[in-house]
Design an enzyme around this catalytic site. Sequence first.
Site, mmCIF file in Angstrom:
data_model
loop_
_atom_site.group_PDB
_atom_site.id
_atom_site.type_symbol
_atom_site.label_atom_id
_atom_site.label_comp_id
_atom_site.label_asym_id
_atom_site.label_seq_id
_atom_site.Cartn_x
_atom_site.Cartn_y
_atom_site.Cartn_z
ATOM 1 N N GLU A 163 0.903 -1.259 0.040
ATOM 2 C CA GLU A 163 0.025 -0.180 0.131
ATOM 3 C C GLU A 163 0.732 1.110 -0.060
ATOM 4 O O GLU A 163 2.059 1.059 0.430
ATOM 5 C CB GLU A 163 -0.840 0.009 1.234
ATOM 6 C CG GLU A 163 -1.888 -1.301 1.345
ATOM 7 C CD GLU A 163 -2.545 -1.495 2.804
ATOM 8 O OE1 GLU A 163 -3.106 -2.133 2.956
ATOM 9 O OE2 GLU A 163 -2.199 -0.422 3.581
ATOM 10 N N LYS A 183 2.608 4.587 1.072
ATOM 11 C CA LYS A 183 3.017 5.222 2.522
ATOM 12 C C LYS A 183 2.586 6.575 2.344
ATOM 13 O O LYS A 183 3.781 7.295 1.699
ATOM 14 C CB LYS A 183 4.294 4.772 3.241
ATOM 15 C CG LYS A 183 4.284 5.337 4.388
ATOM 16 C CD LYS A 183 5.880 4.927 5.042
ATOM 17 C CE LYS A 183 6.042 5.287 6.291
ATOM 18 N NZ LYS A 183 5.430 6.558 6.673
#
Length: 550
Positions: free
Chosen positions: A244, A246
Amino acid sequence: MLFMEFSRCCEKLEATAGRLDMIDIISKELPGLTEEELPVFVRFVMGRIFADWSSRKLGIGPNLLYEATGAVAGVTREKVIEKINKTGDAGQAVEELLSVKSQTTFFHEELDLVHVYNSLISIAEQEGKKSQREKLLAVRRLLGNAHPLEGRYLARIMLEELRIGVGEGSVREAIAKAFAVDSVLVEHAMQALNDMGEVARLAKSGPAALQDVRITPFHPVRMMLAQQGSIAEMIEEHGEIAAEFKYDGSRFQFHKKGNWARLYSRRLEDVTGALPDVIQQLLGATDHDVILDGEVIAIRDGKPMPFQSVLRRFRRRHDIADAQEAIEMVPNVFDILYLDGETLIDLPLEDRRKRLESVVNLYLAPQVVSSDPAVIKKTYDDALAAGHEGIMLKVQTSSYSPGQRGKNWIKIKPEVDTLDLVVIGAEWGEGKRAHVFGSFLVACQDAGKLIPLSRVATGFSDEQLAEVYEILKDSVLKTSGKEVTFEPSLVFEVGYAELQASQNYEGGFALRFPRFIRIRDDKDIPDIETLESIKERYKRQANSAQAYQT
């Protein structure tokens, strides 16, 4: 329980070096406490007043304590500060000042543990123009009734720094031992309730009460944390992983039940009033009762703005409408902890993600799942190209562990390695910076203690040093020449070239070329780096160097 009994217990703990001995001392005290006393004792022995989920603050700084102590002991505030500088400990200084004061003015009534707690709650509730005066009078009343030893621990509790070396892990084991319950149950209940005092009260009822614990909306839980690592290591160990973006923003926890919603920061402060636009966005994203984990970023011209832009909104208390127009805030939701009465933290990440996608239709953070390093590397490149910090790698089978920093969440960033450390001291600057602090002593945490790690003197602009001075000037506990010691509260993100083994600091490590990156006032002391994680970093660093040499 009398507060004197509590104080003697603390004195005994302070003189005890072994963790197992500390656990034994605490465990013997717990069974004899009443339902009302038990949670207070547990919070107090950890140096806390309120439940961890509560955003309430006592509102007593060192200066107010010094003034109250001087009034009770019959000395000037300057004499109090002089005594603190000599002893290096506000609690010990208060004890010594009370011990030489004429006894006739003390001991109007014996202090009771719950009475002290209720008095502190009353102090915290004081608001308005006269609140500081009312708080001062309340502190004077407490100290006026205190024996010298009680004064030592009253002062430390009011500063929320008990300095007896008792960490959360020791209290968890003591509760398990005292009430013959599994420490795993105690830990799990703490993760859900975020209040060790309440956990102790349930443990007294038996294991069934702990097993029945559920996360409750509007009682925020600690947020799961990440540590550094590499793409190759994660894929080698786990195979398929989730990647994912950051974000360079501020973490949030969104609680919704019916039409009622609140937003909490990483420090579990209620920031609903500062971010009504984010609340409305998330209310429109789901019809379910939820607790969501995510990160909010600031956007301008389609690109993310620096972290400080987000913090300005989190800090905002006035002119909210103007701030909404100036800075667009966008939430990114990546996890779900609670759904329609069900606690989800024990589910694996891949199942939580499915639940999340089924009930939240907007603002979902993108996620890529793969065991191919090239696919993960492309996600990393895409994140940087979009203006984000890097990526998070997460183990698909991992549960959500509130407050834990482990290997199930790994952050990948291109920048210099950084650590989040708390400021515990400083030295006055020189030349044009003589009116502000010029270098800072920062510390990590280890089993309830703060361990000095480095001094940081570079990376600051004049404006940043002025800002830090304004934040810290009222937190000074001790002054010795150019050196000052602070009540720990402010967290710095500190960059460094490498970790070095060093005998100059208690933890055995030092930072090479430490540099201030930014203030992390979205983080609190429980969020700072642990000595254990620093040892892990040092080990990885040594392994990397060895691999390079071969």
